[in-house]
Scaffold this motif. Sequence first.
Motif, short mmCIF file in Angstrom:
data_model
loop_
_atom_site.label_atom_id
_atom_site.label_comp_id
_atom_site.label_asym_id
_atom_site.label_seq_id
_atom_site.Cartn_x
_atom_site.Cartn_y
_atom_site.Cartn_z
N GLN A 189 0.86 -1.18 0.00
CA GLN A 189 0.00 0.00 0.00
C GLN A 189 0.90 1.24 0.00
O GLN A 189 1.65 1.48 0.94
CB GLN A 189 -0.92 0.05 1.22
CG GLN A 189 -1.83 1.28 1.22
CD GLN A 189 -2.59 1.46 2.51
OE1 GLN A 189 -2.44 0.67 3.44
NE2 GLN A 189 -3.39 2.50 2.58
N VAL A 190 0.82 2.00 -1.06
CA VAL A 190 1.63 3.21 -1.19
C VAL A 190 0.87 4.35 -0.50
O VAL A 190 -0.23 4.71 -0.91
CB VAL A 190 1.91 3.55 -2.66
CG1 VAL A 190 2.73 4.82 -2.76
CG2 VAL A 190 2.64 2.40 -3.34
N VAL A 191 1.47 4.91 0.56
CA VAL A 191 0.80 5.95 1.32
C VAL A 191 1.28 7.34 0.93
O VAL A 191 0.65 8.33 1.29
CB VAL A 191 0.98 5.73 2.83
CG1 VAL A 191 0.38 4.41 3.25
CG2 VAL A 191 2.45 5.80 3.22
N SER A 192 2.38 7.43 0.19
CA SER A 192 2.86 8.74 -0.24
C SER A 192 3.72 8.58 -1.49
O SER A 192 4.63 7.76 -1.53
CB SER A 192 3.69 9.41 0.86
OG SER A 192 4.27 10.62 0.38
N TRP A 199 9.11 6.26 -2.77
CA TRP A 199 7.75 6.28 -2.25
C TRP A 199 7.73 5.69 -0.85
O TRP A 199 8.63 4.95 -0.45
CB TRP A 199 6.83 5.46 -3.15
CG TRP A 199 6.66 6.03 -4.52
CD1 TRP A 199 6.92 7.30 -4.93
CD2 TRP A 199 6.20 5.33 -5.68
NE1 TRP A 199 6.63 7.45 -6.27
CE2 TRP A 199 6.19 6.26 -6.76
CE3 TRP A 199 5.79 4.03 -5.93
CZ2 TRP A 199 5.79 5.90 -8.04
CZ3 TRP A 199 5.38 3.67 -7.22
CH2 TRP A 199 5.39 4.61 -8.26
N GLN A 200 6.67 6.04 -0.10
CA GLN A 200 6.46 5.44 1.21
C GLN A 200 5.35 4.39 1.08
O GLN A 200 4.31 4.64 0.48
CB GLN A 200 6.07 6.50 2.23
CG GLN A 200 7.15 7.52 2.48
CD GLN A 200 6.77 8.47 3.60
OE1 GLN A 200 6.12 8.08 4.57
NE2 GLN A 200 7.18 9.72 3.47
N ALA A 201 5.58 3.25 1.68
CA ALA A 201 4.62 2.15 1.51
C ALA A 201 4.61 1.25 2.74
O ALA A 201 5.54 1.26 3.56
CB ALA A 201 4.96 1.34 0.27
N LYS A 202 3.54 0.50 2.86
CA LYS A 202 3.41 -0.56 3.87
C LYS A 202 3.12 -1.87 3.15
O LYS A 202 2.51 -1.86 2.08
CB LYS A 202 2.26 -0.25 4.84
CG LYS A 202 2.31 1.11 5.50
CD LYS A 202 1.04 1.35 6.30
CE LYS A 202 0.98 2.75 6.86
NZ LYS A 202 -0.29 3.01 7.57
N ARG A 203 3.54 -2.95 3.73
CA ARG A 203 3.22 -4.25 3.16
C ARG A 203 1.89 -4.72 3.74
O ARG A 203 1.73 -4.80 4.96
CB ARG A 203 4.34 -5.25 3.47
CG ARG A 203 4.21 -6.57 2.72
CD ARG A 203 5.46 -7.42 2.81
NE ARG A 203 6.03 -7.38 4.14
CZ ARG A 203 7.28 -7.04 4.40
NH1 ARG A 203 8.10 -6.67 3.43
NH2 ARG A 203 7.74 -7.04 5.64
N VAL A 204 0.93 -5.01 2.88
CA VAL A 204 -0.41 -5.42 3.33
C VAL A 204 -0.28 -6.73 4.11
O VAL A 204 0.36 -7.68 3.68
CB VAL A 204 -1.35 -5.61 2.12
CG1 VAL A 204 -2.67 -6.22 2.56
CG2 VAL A 204 -1.58 -4.28 1.43
#
Length: 488
Positions: A189-192, A199-204
């Motif tokens: 999930q790219v949050v920025s 890019w800033q992201a989280k792993r689902v």
Amino acid sequence: MEEDRFSCVESPAICLRPSYDDILMLWLTAILAAHDTVAQKNFDPVLPPLPDEVDDELEEESVKIVRLVKNKEPLGATIRRDEVTGAVLVARIMRGGAADRSGLVHVGDELREVNGNLIIHKRPDEISQILSQSQGSITLKIIPAVAEEYRLKESKVYLRALFDYTPFEDKATPCQEAGLPFKRGDILQVVSQDDATWWQAKRVGDSNLRAALIPSTQFQERNLHSPHTPSLLTLPLSPSGLRRSFCLSRKDRQGSPGEPRIPDSALLDFLIYEEVTRYQPHPSERPRLVVLIGSLGARINELKQKVIAENPCHFGVAVPHTTRAKKSHEREGVEYNFITKQAFEADIQSNIFIEYGEYKDHFYGTSLEAIRSVLDRNKICLVDVQPEALKILWTAEFKPYVIFVKPRIHESHCKRHGSSSSLSVGITEEDLQEMRQSAVLMGERYGHLVDRVLVKEDLASACVELRDILQRVETEVHWVPIGWARTT
């Protein structure tokens, strides 16, 4: 004395038992006293006093003293040096990190001191080391950026990673500790995307709510073309790796009238990310197409036929076309669609086949209409094809669910006899090596399109696993290319 003790024991004032109200009052008094004792204590970290004065050079500027408390977690910010002014600036705030949760540090803030130490002449990597090694309270002296309205609404962009990434092996990352490691197939999930490079992201699925850095598509594409960066270009399948995987001899279609149309971007050689979304099958929709691809030795046709034979009302097969003559026991439209060679060649020019080939001077092929015919009857259509056919099937119309079947190869297989494995007895070590190579190369070339890998130990257990997969395809939510959902 005995008389006195006796009279004391018998005294009503001594023997009188307290009432229930008295006990309750004592109990409440004790609780309130304990509460007051706890409330008077301060369990927050003890922070050093604020400085009495700031530097003279900062008197005319807005200075902010920020105190953060962190334990073993990263601060959640990266820094950079302004090439013109030389100022140390906050480059990124990682969503969900300590700095972000505080709401006190923003992108563009100028960092002057860390725990009372001037850092203006230190390198960014030295400053990062100071911040990472600091535990407990950290005091920052900051000149705020002109605009502090940085908190943006978190984006809802989801990407499927099409390559493996290890930040500690990437010398280009601005902060290796802030990088997000991931594997091919992970959903991010790219949050920025404010930074065009990182890019800033989280792993689902991760419990960690802090965002981390991943290379942007544009940056990773530049890396692919860099002579100093290992290429992510996937390897082609060697002809020898498939020389016996064809169930019939297929013609080289390069430059022929039946050459498949250009594939979607997700099938191109340079693979970075694919934007995806959640997809929930609906009873009113046609079933998804299930595509079986197999490496050498997988024998996926027998697996497909067995599952269909067990439940022919629910599963179906696309009836192939052929130019050979019909045999006495065969029925038109059941085993084959029988057509003339001239009609077959005309269909090739019309691009109706997902794949075709020639065997003993006769053409065989599977058409798009044969697949649609099964799906229109609300049956799940199972097709086993060469993976190149995915170039045609990879559409919103079919929404293919791809299962990669490969045989389980035991190291001692060629020495065993009477094995229950799906592999034939008596195969050579050369055969086994070829099967391994086929599975590896097919995974490298087409693994980004695969939804599930089925390792076939034997036919019976593989059928059980395949039936379970098919049930999940119908009922569970899956990640699909975003274009597939937009057209539903």
